[in-house]
Design an enzyme around this catalytic site. Sequence first.
Site, PDB file in Angstrom:
ATOM      1  N   GLY A  12      18.868  23.792  -2.742  1.00 24.85           N
ATOM      2  CA  GLY A  12      18.317  25.139  -2.567  1.00 24.85           C
ATOM      3  C   GLY A  12      18.789  25.794  -1.290  1.00 24.85           C
ATOM      4  N   SER A  14      20.887  28.307  -1.185  1.00 25.67           N
ATOM      5  CA  SER A  14      21.356  29.669  -1.466  1.00 25.67           C
ATOM      6  C   SER A  14      20.478  30.706  -0.779  1.00 25.67           C
ATOM      7  CB  SER A  14      21.375  29.918  -2.978  1.00 25.67           C
ATOM      8  OG  SER A  14      20.137  29.568  -3.557  1.00 25.67           O
ATOM      9  N   ASP A  63      20.336  22.252 -11.464  1.00 23.40           N
ATOM     10  CA  ASP A  63      18.887  22.385 -11.542  1.00 23.40           C
ATOM     11  C   ASP A  63      18.305  21.024 -11.150  1.00 23.40           C
ATOM     12  OD1 ASP A  63      16.245  22.387 -12.285  1.00 23.40           O
ATOM     13  OD2 ASP A  63      16.577  23.179 -14.307  1.00 23.40           O
ATOM     14  N   ASN A  90      15.084  20.534  -0.374  1.00 27.56           N
ATOM     15  CA  ASN A  90      14.467  21.783   0.065  1.00 27.56           C
ATOM     16  C   ASN A  90      14.093  22.704  -1.097  1.00 27.56           C
ATOM     17  OD1 ASN A  90      14.170  24.219   2.022  1.00 27.56           O
ATOM     18  ND2 ASN A  90      15.768  24.834   0.576  1.00 27.56           N
ATOM     19  N   TYR A 156       1.536  24.266  -7.052  1.00 30.04           N
ATOM     20  CA  TYR A 156       2.322  24.179  -5.802  1.00 30.04           C
ATOM     21  C   TYR A 156       1.648  23.195  -4.835  1.00 30.04           C
ATOM     22  CZ  TYR A 156       4.859  25.629  -1.600  1.00 30.04           C
ATOM     23  OH  TYR A 156       5.634  25.637  -0.455  1.00 30.04           O
ATOM     24  N   LYS A 160       3.239  19.526  -3.645  1.00 27.46           N
ATOM     25  CA  LYS A 160       3.554  19.187  -2.252  1.00 27.46           C
ATOM     26  C   LYS A 160       2.732  17.980  -1.795  1.00 27.46           C
ATOM     27  CE  LYS A 160       6.711  22.343  -1.515  1.00 27.46           C
ATOM     28  NZ  LYS A 160       8.121  21.960  -1.328  1.00 27.46           N
ATOM     29  N   ILE A 189       6.562  30.603   6.869  1.00 22.43           N
ATOM     30  CA  ILE A 189       7.881  30.907   7.438  1.00 22.43           C
ATOM     31  C   ILE A 189       8.383  32.195   6.778  1.00 22.43           C
ATOM     32  CG2 ILE A 189      10.246  30.061   7.739  1.00 22.43           C
ATOM     33  CD1 ILE A 189       8.146  28.196   9.063  1.00 22.43           C
TER      34      ILE A 189
HETATM   35  N1  LIG Z   1       8.620  29.983   3.328  1.00 23.60           N
HETATM   36  C1  LIG Z   1       7.495  29.343   3.578  1.00 23.60           C
HETATM   37  O1  LIG Z   1       6.541  29.909   4.129  1.00 23.60           O
HETATM   38  C2  LIG Z   1       7.370  27.876   3.208  1.00 23.60           C
HETATM   39  C3  LIG Z   1       6.244  27.197   3.661  1.00 23.60           C
HETATM   40  C4  LIG Z   1       6.096  25.852   3.359  1.00 23.60           C
HETATM   41  C5  LIG Z   1       7.073  25.200   2.620  1.00 23.60           C
HETATM   42  N2  LIG Z   1       8.152  25.886   2.161  1.00 23.60           N
HETATM   43  C6  LIG Z   1       9.136  25.152   1.360  1.00 23.60           C
HETATM   44  O2  LIG Z   1      10.438  25.380   1.840  1.00 23.60           O
HETATM   45  C7  LIG Z   1      11.364  25.214   0.768  1.00 23.60           C
HETATM   46  C8  LIG Z   1      12.312  26.412   0.739  1.00 23.60           C
HETATM   47  O3  LIG Z   1      11.581  27.567   0.395  1.00 23.60           O
HETATM   48  P1  LIG Z   1      11.933  29.024   0.944  1.00 23.60           P
HETATM   49  O4  LIG Z   1      10.697  29.560   1.531  1.00 23.60           O
HETATM   50  O5  LIG Z   1      13.166  29.012   1.752  1.00 23.60           O
HETATM   51  O6  LIG Z   1      12.120  29.826  -0.449  1.00 23.60           O
HETATM   52  P2  LIG Z   1      13.358  30.486  -1.160  1.00 23.60           P
HETATM   53  O7  LIG Z   1      14.059  31.438  -0.261  1.00 23.60           O
HETATM   54  O8  LIG Z   1      12.820  30.996  -2.448  1.00 23.60           O
HETATM   55  O9  LIG Z   1      14.353  29.268  -1.459  1.00 23.60           O
HETATM   56  C9  LIG Z   1      14.131  28.383  -2.514  1.00 23.60           C
HETATM   57  C10 LIG Z   1      15.435  27.692  -2.875  1.00 23.60           C
HETATM   58  O10 LIG Z   1      15.168  26.758  -3.932  1.00 23.60           O
HETATM   59  C11 LIG Z   1      16.197  26.880  -4.889  1.00 23.60           C
HETATM   60  N3  LIG Z   1      15.743  26.472  -6.229  1.00 23.60           N
HETATM   61  C12 LIG Z   1      14.725  26.995  -6.973  1.00 23.60           C
HETATM   62  N4  LIG Z   1      14.673  26.370  -8.167  1.00 23.60           N
HETATM   63  C13 LIG Z   1      15.658  25.448  -8.168  1.00 23.60           C
HETATM   64  C14 LIG Z   1      16.100  24.494  -9.115  1.00 23.60           C
HETATM   65  N5  LIG Z   1      15.515  24.360 -10.312  1.00 23.60           N
HETATM   66  N6  LIG Z   1      17.158  23.693  -8.793  1.00 23.60           N
HETATM   67  C15 LIG Z   1      17.780  23.831  -7.585  1.00 23.60           C
HETATM   68  N7  LIG Z   1      17.401  24.705  -6.648  1.00 23.60           N
HETATM   69  C16 LIG Z   1      16.351  25.508  -6.945  1.00 23.60           C
HETATM   70  C17 LIG Z   1      16.577  28.350  -4.871  1.00 23.60           C
HETATM   71  O11 LIG Z   1      17.882  28.471  -5.434  1.00 23.60           O
HETATM   72  P3  LIG Z   1      18.275  29.701  -6.403  1.00 23.60           P
HETATM   73  O12 LIG Z   1      17.685  30.926  -5.789  1.00 23.60           O
HETATM   74  O13 LIG Z   1      19.764  29.684  -6.416  1.00 23.60           O
HETATM   75  O14 LIG Z   1      17.692  29.389  -7.745  1.00 23.60           O
HETATM   76  C18 LIG Z   1      16.512  28.650  -3.383  1.00 23.60           C
HETATM   77  O15 LIG Z   1      17.740  28.344  -2.769  1.00 23.60           O
HETATM   78  C19 LIG Z   1      10.523  25.063  -0.515  1.00 23.60           C
HETATM   79  O16 LIG Z   1      10.424  23.687  -0.844  1.00 23.60           O
HETATM   80  C20 LIG Z   1       9.171  25.596  -0.090  1.00 23.60           C
HETATM   81  O17 LIG Z   1       8.122  25.053  -0.840  1.00 23.60           O
HETATM   82  C21 LIG Z   1       8.326  27.215   2.438  1.00 23.60           C
END
Ligand SMILES: NC(=O)c1ccc[n+]([C@@H]2O[C@H](COP(=O)([O-])OP(=O)(O)OC[C@H]3O[C@@H](n4cnc5c(N)ncnc54)[C@H](OP(=O)(O)O)[C@@H]3O)[C@@H](O)[C@H]2O)c1
Length: 265
Positions: A12, A14, A63, A90, A156, A160, A189
């Site tokens: 992930g 991207s 995926d 991630n 979710y 986690k 974040i």
């Molecule tokens: N942002 C926050 O506040 C926060 C807080 C706690 C934890 N997190 C965790 O941090 C991690 C990253 O999240 P983010 O906030 O950066 O969100 P994000 O910008 O939506 O990034 C999520 C990533 O996961 C990829 N993804 C989704 N479905 C997938 C699949 N089936 N196979 C492979 N890749 C897949 C997406 O790729 P595509 O777009 O190419 O599909 C994207 O690159 C997640 O595990 C999230 O739970 C985030």
Amino acid sequence: MRLQDKVALITGSSSGIGKELAIGFAEEGADIIVNYNRREKEAQETASSVRALGREALVIKADVSTKAEVESMVDEAWRRFGRIDILVNNSGITTECSLLSLSEEKWDLIIGVNLKGTFLCDSAVGRRMVRDKIKGHIINISSVNAVEVEVNRGPYNTSKGGVNLLTKSFAAELGRYGIHVNGIAFGSISGTNIAGEFFDNGGIIEKIMDKTPLGYIGTTSECIGPAVFLATDESSYVQGEIIVVDGGLSIQKYGDDLRDQEGER
Ligand SMILES: NC(=O)c1ccc[n+]([C@@H]2O[C@H](COP(=O)([O-])OP(=O)(O)OC[C@H]3O[C@@H](n4cnc5c(N)ncnc54)[C@H](OP(=O)(O)O)[C@@H]3O)[C@@H](O)[C@H]2O)c1
């Protein structure tokens, strides 16, 4: 350069946190396997940023909830680089829905990507690390929601919570091979797609800032340091740990809005 010539797969990457980790790891000298599912253009942008830093980047669509795609991604990485030293799980998705209204399909989707996907990637990379005697580092991205649940985010939260115990379970099994397995539980974040959807929810940003002792929402660049720490021998005696990176969000019961009522009584 703390990751000089290491090879890191960041699922992930991207967008959001994964993208920032890919660039941050490349700045520390690592070559990067950029994984994406839907956003190819954004994944290519991550790869361009990595290459601009003088490091190699390999972009792979997979995926993570599908075993065949994960195995094929990891095989391709091994063919190109001969190894993976660091895996960051991630990839993650969420939805907003009460558990009583949630469909089986949505449940399977979220648990599939967040929990099963982490299992499949840990397992695929872990098996090859053991086979090739690579004393690697595996980092699973979790959330404070694993412990303090958020209403209408049942799958979710559950995924986690599962990631935390999966991290400890892999750490117990792989430690004897010198493979480090740890997790990072992020708080809120900004600058990511998940955050974008979530922060649209009226007034939530103020509530989070009130409850966060550091008083602000974290940035993706603040995710790099803890991940680099867990990817190097700086964390050589850390195993099966979930490091909380949340500005203190999860340590206090009430927010700053109650502070005015405090004082000596
Ligand atoms: N942002 C926050 O506040 C926060 C807080 C706690 C934890 N997190 C965790 O941090 C991690 C990253 O999240 P983010 O906030 O950066 O969100 P994000 O910008 O939506 O990034 C999520 C990533 O996961 C990829 N993804 C989704 N479905 C997938 C699949 N089936 N196979 C492979 N890749 C897949 C997406 O790729 P595509 O777009 O190419 O599909 C994207 O690159 C997640 O595990 C999230 O739970 C985030």
